[in-house]
Design a protein around this motif. Structure first.
Motif, PDB file in Angstrom:
ATOM      1  N   MET A   1       0.847  -1.174   0.000  1.00  0.00           N
ATOM      2  CA  MET A   1       0.000   0.000   0.000  1.00  0.00           C
ATOM      3  C   MET A   1       0.891   1.234   0.000  1.00  0.00           C
ATOM      4  N   ALA A   2       0.790   2.018  -1.015  1.00  0.00           N
ATOM      5  CA  ALA A   2       1.564   3.248  -1.110  1.00  0.00           C
ATOM      6  C   ALA A   2       0.748   4.400  -0.539  1.00  0.00           C
ATOM      7  N   VAL A   3       1.422   5.227   0.222  1.00  0.00           N
ATOM      8  CA  VAL A   3       0.805   6.399   0.820  1.00  0.00           C
ATOM      9  C   VAL A   3       1.647   7.600   0.419  1.00  0.00           C
ATOM     10  N   SER A   4       1.004   8.668   0.047  1.00  0.00           N
ATOM     11  CA  SER A   4       1.763   9.866  -0.328  1.00  0.00           C
ATOM     12  C   SER A   4       2.367  10.493   0.924  1.00  0.00           C
ATOM     13  N   ILE A   5       3.452  11.217   0.732  1.00  0.00           N
ATOM     14  CA  ILE A   5       4.093  11.894   1.854  1.00  0.00           C
ATOM     15  C   ILE A   5       3.155  12.934   2.453  1.00  0.00           C
ATOM     16  N   GLU A   7      -0.188  12.668   2.636  1.00  0.00           N
ATOM     17  CA  GLU A   7      -1.149  11.925   3.468  1.00  0.00           C
ATOM     18  C   GLU A   7      -0.484  11.481   4.767  1.00  0.00           C
ATOM     19  N   PHE A   8       0.729  10.983   4.675  1.00  0.00           N
ATOM     20  CA  PHE A   8       1.470  10.580   5.863  1.00  0.00           C
ATOM     21  C   PHE A   8       1.640  11.774   6.807  1.00  0.00           C
ATOM     22  N   SER A   9       2.027  12.911   6.261  1.00  0.00           N
ATOM     23  CA  SER A   9       2.238  14.124   7.057  1.00  0.00           C
ATOM     24  C   SER A   9       0.940  14.573   7.714  1.00  0.00           C
ATOM     25  N   ARG A  10      -0.149  14.532   6.950  1.00  0.00           N
ATOM     26  CA  ARG A  10      -1.447  14.920   7.491  1.00  0.00           C
ATOM     27  C   ARG A  10      -1.819  14.049   8.690  1.00  0.00           C
ATOM     28  N   ILE A  11      -1.559  12.749   8.586  1.00  0.00           N
ATOM     29  CA  ILE A  11      -1.880  11.834   9.685  1.00  0.00           C
ATOM     30  C   ILE A  11      -0.974  12.090  10.892  1.00  0.00           C
ATOM     31  N   ILE A  12       0.303  12.339  10.650  1.00  0.00           N
ATOM     32  CA  ILE A  12       1.220  12.643  11.749  1.00  0.00           C
ATOM     33  C   ILE A  12       0.786  13.913  12.476  1.00  0.00           C
ATOM     34  N   ILE A  13       0.455  14.962  11.721  1.00  0.00           N
ATOM     35  CA  ILE A  13       0.024  16.229  12.321  1.00  0.00           C
ATOM     36  C   ILE A  13      -1.274  16.028  13.097  1.00  0.00           C
ATOM     37  N   ALA A  14      -2.210  15.289  12.538  1.00  0.00           N
ATOM     38  CA  ALA A  14      -3.478  15.022  13.233  1.00  0.00           C
ATOM     39  C   ALA A  14      -3.237  14.234  14.515  1.00  0.00           C
TER      40      ALA A  14
END
Length: 158
Positions: A1-5, A7-14
């Protein structure tokens, strides 16, 4: 499963934002539980001397845990197989430092993720504002908690 950086950043910030809110609510709960008039009148309010008791318990537990870690590291120094595994692991990590930690440009490893988070915050100023608000509210709640905790020093340690 590829995740964009992004999307990853958004999840980390959330996740960071949510953790700040959790800590804010926890510190506020401790202060409110100590000062709530209904709880005070029932004698059921939080006693900050008991919070010191929890802190003391954590310190005692950590004290003995430190002895266990010390003993394991001491045993490792006298176990050739364990020393070999330790040495190989450190050498392997060191020889792959750029893969793991990344480079100064932020093109790989952990620095790639950190740069992605930075870029996300920079291009989404409202997210940075929200995170700053959560952080400052958490810090304020922590200061209020520390004031109450330090107010119980004399009654706790007499």
């Amino acid at each position: 499963m590829a995740v964009s950086i992004e999307e990853f950043s958004r999840i980390i910030i959330a996740t960071l934002d949510l953790n700040f809110q959790i800590l804010e609510n926890f510190f506020t709960l401790l202060v409110v539980s100590a000062t709530n008039s209904s709880l005070v009148s029932q004698g059921a309010n939080l006693n900050f001397s008991n919070v010191w008791g929890l802190i003391y318990g954590g310190l005692v537990s950590n004290y003995w845990n430190s002895f266990a870690i010390h003993e394991v590291l001491n045993a490792t120094q006298h176990n050739v197989s364990a020393m070999k595994n330790f040495s190989i692991a450190i050498s392997y990590l060191g020889s792959n430092a750029t893969t793991v930690f990344g480079d100064a440009e932020g093109t790989k490893g952990v620095t790639y993720l950190q740069k992605g988070i930075y870029d996300y915050l920079k291009s989404n100023p409202q997210e940075a504002e929200n995170l700053a608000s959560s952080l400052s509210r958490m810090f304020k709640a922590e200061v209020e908690f520390l004031i109450k905790l330090m107010g119980a020093v004399n009654t706790t340690f007499t």
